[in-house]
Enzyme design. Structure first.
Site, PDB file in Angstrom:
ATOM      1  N   SER A  99     139.847  46.284 -40.432  1.00  0.00           N
ATOM      2  CA  SER A  99     138.497  46.026 -40.916  1.00  0.00           C
ATOM      3  C   SER A  99     138.413  46.164 -42.437  1.00  0.00           C
ATOM      4  O   SER A  99     139.093  45.445 -43.155  1.00  0.00           O
ATOM      5  CB  SER A  99     137.514  46.960 -40.203  1.00  0.00           C
ATOM      6  OG  SER A  99     136.190  46.545 -40.405  1.00  0.00           O
ATOM      7  N   ASP A 127     136.545  38.321 -32.402  1.00  0.00           N
ATOM      8  CA  ASP A 127     135.806  39.188 -33.320  1.00  0.00           C
ATOM      9  C   ASP A 127     134.954  38.337 -34.247  1.00  0.00           C
ATOM     10  O   ASP A 127     135.397  37.292 -34.719  1.00  0.00           O
ATOM     11  CB  ASP A 127     136.802  40.021 -34.137  1.00  0.00           C
ATOM     12  CG  ASP A 127     136.137  40.865 -35.214  1.00  0.00           C
ATOM     13  OD1 ASP A 127     134.995  41.323 -34.987  1.00  0.00           O
ATOM     14  OD2 ASP A 127     136.764  41.081 -36.264  1.00  0.00           O
ATOM     15  N   HIS A 180     137.593  43.020 -32.473  1.00  0.00           N
ATOM     16  CA  HIS A 180     137.855  43.696 -33.748  1.00  0.00           C
ATOM     17  C   HIS A 180     138.887  44.807 -33.598  1.00  0.00           C
ATOM     18  O   HIS A 180     139.735  44.999 -34.463  1.00  0.00           O
ATOM     19  CB  HIS A 180     136.526  44.275 -34.255  1.00  0.00           C
ATOM     20  CG  HIS A 180     136.517  44.681 -35.682  1.00  0.00           C
ATOM     21  ND1 HIS A 180     136.638  43.787 -36.720  1.00  0.00           N
ATOM     22  CD2 HIS A 180     136.368  45.901 -36.268  1.00  0.00           C
ATOM     23  CE1 HIS A 180     136.568  44.433 -37.872  1.00  0.00           C
ATOM     24  NE2 HIS A 180     136.413  45.724 -37.624  1.00  0.00           N
TER      25      HIS A 180
END
EC number: 3.4.16.5
Length: 479
Positions: free
Chosen positions: A177, A399, A456
Site C-alpha cells: 500500500s 483491489d 489489497h
C-alpha cells in the site's frame, strides 16, 4: 608527518562508529525475546523478539522479529512495512503472512501454514512514530516521506546493531500500500550503505504514482461495471481530450463533479475498496459515524487527492478539536485490537505500560502527514541503474485502493528492457493440480505480477499463491 596528523581523527571516527553499535553483540537482544506468547496452544520452535529500535531523534519504533523456521543463519532478512500512511505493520503479521494469525475471538492465535517466516527472517516494523506501539519522546508525530525514510533507515541500522549475527544475510525490503512510497525511498538510502547486504525489494498493491493510480482507477471502475454509461459518457466528455483523459488533477467543473461521484461509488458507497468481490465488514458504512465521544472516519486519503472537497473535509476535521479515530473502510479490526491491547500480550511484547492503546491506524499521523512525492519513478530508476537488485511489484487484481492497472502502467513507464512477455504464472494446488495464479511480465531487474482474485492484502486472500510468489522472488527463480 601528514599521516600522523590524520591518525587521531581516524581513530576517533572508528570509536564513534563502534559506539553507535555499543550495545550490540550476540545476546544483546535477549531482553527482547518473547518467552511466552498468549493465545497459542503451543509455543513456537523458532525464536521471536519484540522491542524498540532507535529511529531519528527521539523516535522509538516498535519491532516484532520472527526468525526463520528453515535456517535463520542462512535465510534472508526481510523487512515488512504496512502503509496508511499511519497504519501498523502488525496487521501484516497477524492477518496476512505472519507465523500465526489472529482468530475472530481476539484471543486465539492459529499457526499459519503459509507464513513467510517458513523461508525468511521477517522484521515487522511499526512506522512512523505514533503508529501502533511506536512513539516519540517529544510526542511530535507530524512527519513526511523524507523523514520517515530516514527514520526507518536509522531503525534498520539499529536492528543490525542489536542483531549483528544477521549483518551478512541477504536483505530484502518489502511492504504494501503506502509502502509503495516507504520502500523505494528507504531502499535508496540503504543502497548507499555498504554494511547492509541489500538484494532487492518487493511492493504489494503499492502507491507508486498518484496520477497513474487515479487515472487507471476510473477505467477499472467502469470496466468492472461500477459506473454505468451515463457517468462514463460524461467523464469522457468533460475529462478527456484527443484520446487523453485526466482523472487526476482536472480543474474542469463538470469533470470534478463526475470524479466526486466516482470517488463516492468506489470508496463510500458500501463497496469494499480493498477487495471488490468481498463483503464490507459491518455492512454498508456511513461516511462518518460516532462511537461514544469519538468521530470515526474511514478515508486514508490516497485516491483522488486533488478533489477540493477532500482537502476541505480533512482540514475541518483536524481543526475541529474532536476526538477522531481512523478505521479503514470495510475492515474488522476488533480481533487484532482486542489481542494487542490485552495486558498479558502487551507485557509479553515488552510494551511500556504508559503507552496508549494500540489501534490499526492513527488519524493524527495520517492527517498531518506531508506527501512529498507524487511518483516513485526517480527512486526506481536510481535502484535499477545499479543493475544488481531484484525488484517486484505485485498486485491483487480486485483491489481498488491501489489497482493493478496503475502499477502496471507505472512499471511500463520506467522503460526497462523487456525480458519475458506477459504470461500466466502457475501455482501447484496439489489435488487440483497447477492453476493460473495470475500474470507476470519481466523486465531487466524488475517484474510486475498480478494475483488473480486477490485484493489489497494479497497474503490474506491468496496465501498459497503469495508464499509461492515470495519464495520465487527470494530465490531468484522464474515466476
Amino acid at each position: 608527518m601528514f599521516r600522523a596528523a590524520l591518525w587521531p581523527p581516524v581513530l576517533l571516527l572508528l570509536q564513534l562508529l563502534l559506539l553507535a553499535c555499543a550495545p550490540g553483540g550476540e545476546g544483546a537482544h535477549d531482553q527482547d525475546e518473547i518467552r511466552f506468547l498468549p493465545g497459542l496452544a503451543k509455543q513456537p520452535s523458532f525464536r521471536q523478539y519484540s522491542g524498540y529500535l532507535k529511529g531519528s531523534g527521539s523516535k522509538r519504533l516498535h519491532y516484532w522479529f520472527v526468525e526463520s523456521q528453515k535456517d535463520p543463519k542462512s535465510s534472508p532478512v526481510v523487512l515488512w512495512l504496512n502503509g496508511g500512511p499511519g497504519c501498523s505493520s502488525l496487521d501484516g503479521l497477524l492477518t496476512e503472512h505472519g507465523p500465526f494469525l489472529i482468530q475472530p475471538d481476539g484471543v486465539t492465535l492459529e499457526y499459519n501454514p503459509y507464513s513467510w517466516n517458513l523461508i525468511a527472517n521477517v522484521l515487522y516494523l511499526e512506522s512512523p512514530a505514533g503508529v501502533g506501539f511506536s512513539y516519540s519522546d517529544d510526542k511530535s508525530y507530524a512527519t513526511n516521506d523524507t523523514e520517515v525514510a530516514q527514520s526507518n533507515f536509522e531503525a534498520l541500522k539499529d536492528f543490525f546493531c542489536l542483531f549483528p549475527e544477521y549483518k551478512g544475510n541477504e536483505l530484502f525490503l518489502t511492504g504494501e500500500s503506502y509502502a509503495g512510497i516507504y520502500i523505494p525511498t528507504l531502499a535508496v538510502l540503504v543502497m548507499q550503505d555498504p554494511s547492509m547486504n541489500l538484494q532487492g525489494l518487493a511492493v504489494g498493491n503499492g502507491l507508486s504514482s498518484y496520477e497513474q493510480n487515479d487515472n487507471s482507477l476510473v477505467y477499472f471502475a467502469y470496466y468492472h461495471g461500477l459506473l454505468g454509461n451515463r457517468l462514463w459518457s460524461s467523464l469522457q466528455t468533460h475529462c478527456c481530450s484527443q484520446n487523453q483523459c485526466n482523472f487526476h488533477d482536472n480543474k474542469e467543473p463538470e469533470c470534478v463533479a463526475n470524479l466526486q461521484e466516482v470517488s463516492h461509488i468506489v470508496a463510500s458507497s458500501g463497496l469494499n475498496i480493498y477487495n471488490l468481490y468481498a463483503p464490507c465488514a459491518g455492512g454498508v458504512p456511513s461516511h462518518v459515524r460516532h462511537e461514544k465521544d469519538t468521530v470515526v472516519v474511514q478515508d486514508l486519503g490516497n485516491i483522488f487527492t486533488r478533489l477540493p472537497l477532500k482537502r476541505v473535509w480533512h482540514q475541518t476535521l483536524l481543526r475541529s478539536g474532536e476526538k477522531v479515530h481512523l478505521d479503514p473502510p470495510c475492515t474488522n479490526t476488533t480481533a487484532a485490537s482486542n489481542y494487542l491491547n490485552d495486558p498479558h500480550v502487551r507485557k509479553a511484547l515488552h510494551i511500556p505500560e504508559q503507552l496508549p492503546r494500540w489501534d490499526l491506524c492513527n488519524f493524527l499521523v495520517n492527517i498531518q502527514y506531508r506527501r512529498l512525492y507524487q511518483s516513485m519513478c526517480s527512486q526506481y530508476l536510481k535502484l535499477l541503474s545499479a543493475q544488481k537488485y531484484r525488484i517486484l511489484l505485485y498486485n491483487g487484481d480486485v483491489d481498488m485502493a491501489c489497482n493493478f492497472m496503475g502499477d502496471e502502467w507505472f512499471v511500463d513507464s520506467l522503460n526497462q528492457k523487456m525480458e519475458v512477455q506477459r504470461r500466466p504464472w502457475l501455482v501447484d494446488y496439489g489435488e487440483s493440480g497447477e492453476q493460473i495464479a495470475g500474470f507476470v511480465k519481466e523486465f531487466s531487474h524488475i517484474a510486475f505480477l498480478t494475483i488473480k482474485g486477490a485484493g489489497h492484502m494479497v497474503p490474506t486472500d491468496k496465501p498459497q499463491a503469495a508464499l509461492t510468489m515470495f519464495s520465487r522472488f527470494l530465490n531468484r527463480q522464474p515466476y
